[in-house]
Design a protein around this motif. Structure first.
Motif, mmCIF file in Angstrom:
data_model
loop_
_atom_site.group_PDB
_atom_site.id
_atom_site.type_symbol
_atom_site.label_atom_id
_atom_site.label_comp_id
_atom_site.label_asym_id
_atom_site.label_seq_id
_atom_site.Cartn_x
_atom_site.Cartn_y
_atom_site.Cartn_z
ATOM 1 N N THR A 81 0.812 -1.214 0.000
ATOM 2 C CA THR A 81 0.000 0.000 0.000
ATOM 3 C C THR A 81 0.848 1.267 0.000
ATOM 4 O OG1 THR A 81 -0.116 -0.108 2.415
ATOM 5 C CG2 THR A 81 -1.908 -1.137 1.190
ATOM 6 N N GLN A 82 2.092 1.161 0.476
ATOM 7 C CA GLN A 82 2.983 2.313 0.522
ATOM 8 C C GLN A 82 4.412 1.843 0.768
ATOM 9 O OE1 GLN A 82 1.256 4.405 3.801
ATOM 10 N NE2 GLN A 82 2.158 3.064 5.315
ATOM 11 N N LEU A 87 7.974 6.099 5.898
ATOM 12 C CA LEU A 87 7.151 6.607 6.992
ATOM 13 C C LEU A 87 8.006 7.451 7.934
ATOM 14 C CD1 LEU A 87 4.949 3.505 7.876
ATOM 15 C CD2 LEU A 87 4.314 5.510 6.547
ATOM 16 N N ILE A 160 -1.879 8.795 12.953
ATOM 17 C CA ILE A 160 -1.693 8.721 11.495
ATOM 18 C C ILE A 160 -0.682 7.646 11.137
ATOM 19 C CG2 ILE A 160 -0.827 9.976 9.470
ATOM 20 C CD1 ILE A 160 -2.015 12.520 10.724
ATOM 21 N N ILE A 161 0.471 7.645 11.824
ATOM 22 C CA ILE A 161 1.523 6.668 11.521
ATOM 23 C C ILE A 161 1.053 5.258 11.890
ATOM 24 C CG2 ILE A 161 2.725 6.894 13.751
ATOM 25 C CD1 ILE A 161 4.485 6.489 10.401
ATOM 26 N N ARG A 163 -2.012 4.153 11.817
ATOM 27 C CA ARG A 163 -2.962 3.755 10.785
ATOM 28 C C ARG A 163 -2.242 3.279 9.528
ATOM 29 N NH1 ARG A 163 -5.428 8.355 10.088
ATOM 30 N NH2 ARG A 163 -6.514 8.132 12.076
ATOM 31 N N SER A 164 -1.163 3.984 9.167
ATOM 32 C CA SER A 164 -0.382 3.613 7.981
ATOM 33 C C SER A 164 0.279 2.254 8.154
ATOM 34 C CB SER A 164 0.682 4.681 7.703
ATOM 35 O OG SER A 164 0.093 5.931 7.414
ATOM 36 N N GLN A 167 -2.410 -0.471 7.861
ATOM 37 C CA GLN A 167 -2.840 -0.675 6.470
ATOM 38 C C GLN A 167 -1.792 -1.453 5.684
ATOM 39 O OE1 GLN A 167 -3.605 3.330 5.157
ATOM 40 N NE2 GLN A 167 -5.703 3.357 5.964
ATOM 41 N N TYR A 168 -0.533 -1.153 5.926
ATOM 42 C CA TYR A 168 0.557 -1.836 5.238
ATOM 43 C C TYR A 168 0.523 -3.339 5.528
ATOM 44 C CZ TYR A 168 5.374 -3.370 4.345
ATOM 45 O OH TYR A 168 6.499 -4.061 3.929
#
Length: 209
Positions: A81-82, A87, A160-161, A163-164, A167-168
């Protein structure tokens, strides 16, 4: 005639105060001892994490050796996803939280269906144990920090971090399920996970500054 000795009311109060004081002192000593241990864990954290990073990467590299040629064409099927390495964590104290979350997610991934992987059981157990021990150290350190209000788990940047990161790893989990935990799927993820340790290493170096 009653043979029992009657304790005066004031004496009872004094005994109660003494017992309560001893109990509170016992609790304080336990808390002090726990805080001291947590503080030592925080002080040694970057050294311990460096060792965990090094051993984990070595185990990932040695598990199956060279990437199987029959899996090369399938590598394109995995689209993260990223870029996890990119990050960014603004606050130094939040770095511990992010490292703990990444290690926990890696531990969860490598606790799933490994039957079709080419990895030996001893390496898997060593890899899992190293992650688990460091997760426990980080949690103890974070508890001590939150008591001192050095870390705010509700901060917007940390949310935010987090959540990232979630998701990853959800993308990795979905990929493994889609490929039915095949040998090639695990090998592709084995090649991807070291990128997580690159980020952890970057965050770990911040802890020593």
């Amino acid at each position: 005639m009653n043979s029992r000795l009657k304790v005066p009311h004031k004496a009872k109060e004094r005994i109660h105060i003494i017992m309560t004081t001893r109990f509170l002192l016992h609790i304080c000593l336990i808390l002090l001892f726990s805080t001291e241990i947590s503080s030592r864990l925080c002080t040694m954290l970057h050294f311990q994490q460096n060792n965990v990073n090094k051993e984990s990467l070595e185990l990932l590299q040695k598990r199956s050796g060279i990437f199987p040629s029959q899996c090369i064409n399938e590598r394109a099927a995995f689209k993260p996803t990223q870029d996890i390495v990119q990050l960014s964590v603004a606050q130094k104290e939040n770095a511990k939280v992010v490292i703990q979350e990444i290690l926990q997610e890696i531990f969860n991934i490598f606790s799933k269906n490994l039957t079709q992987s080419a990895w030996d059981a001893t390496s898997i157990v060593r890899f899992q144990n190293g992650l688990y021990q460091q997760i426990q150290r980080l949690e103890a350190c974070l508890r001590a920090q939150m008591e001192k209000e050095l870390t705010n788990p509700e901060s917007k940047d940390l949310q935010i971090i987090s959540r990232s990161v979630k998701q990853y790893f959800q993308g990795i989990d979905a990929f493994l399920k889609e490929k039915q935990y095949s040998l090639c799927a695990w090998e592709i993820i084995r090649m991807e996970i070291p990128r997580c340790f690159v980020l952890i290493d970057k965050l770990t170096r911040r802890l020593s500054n």
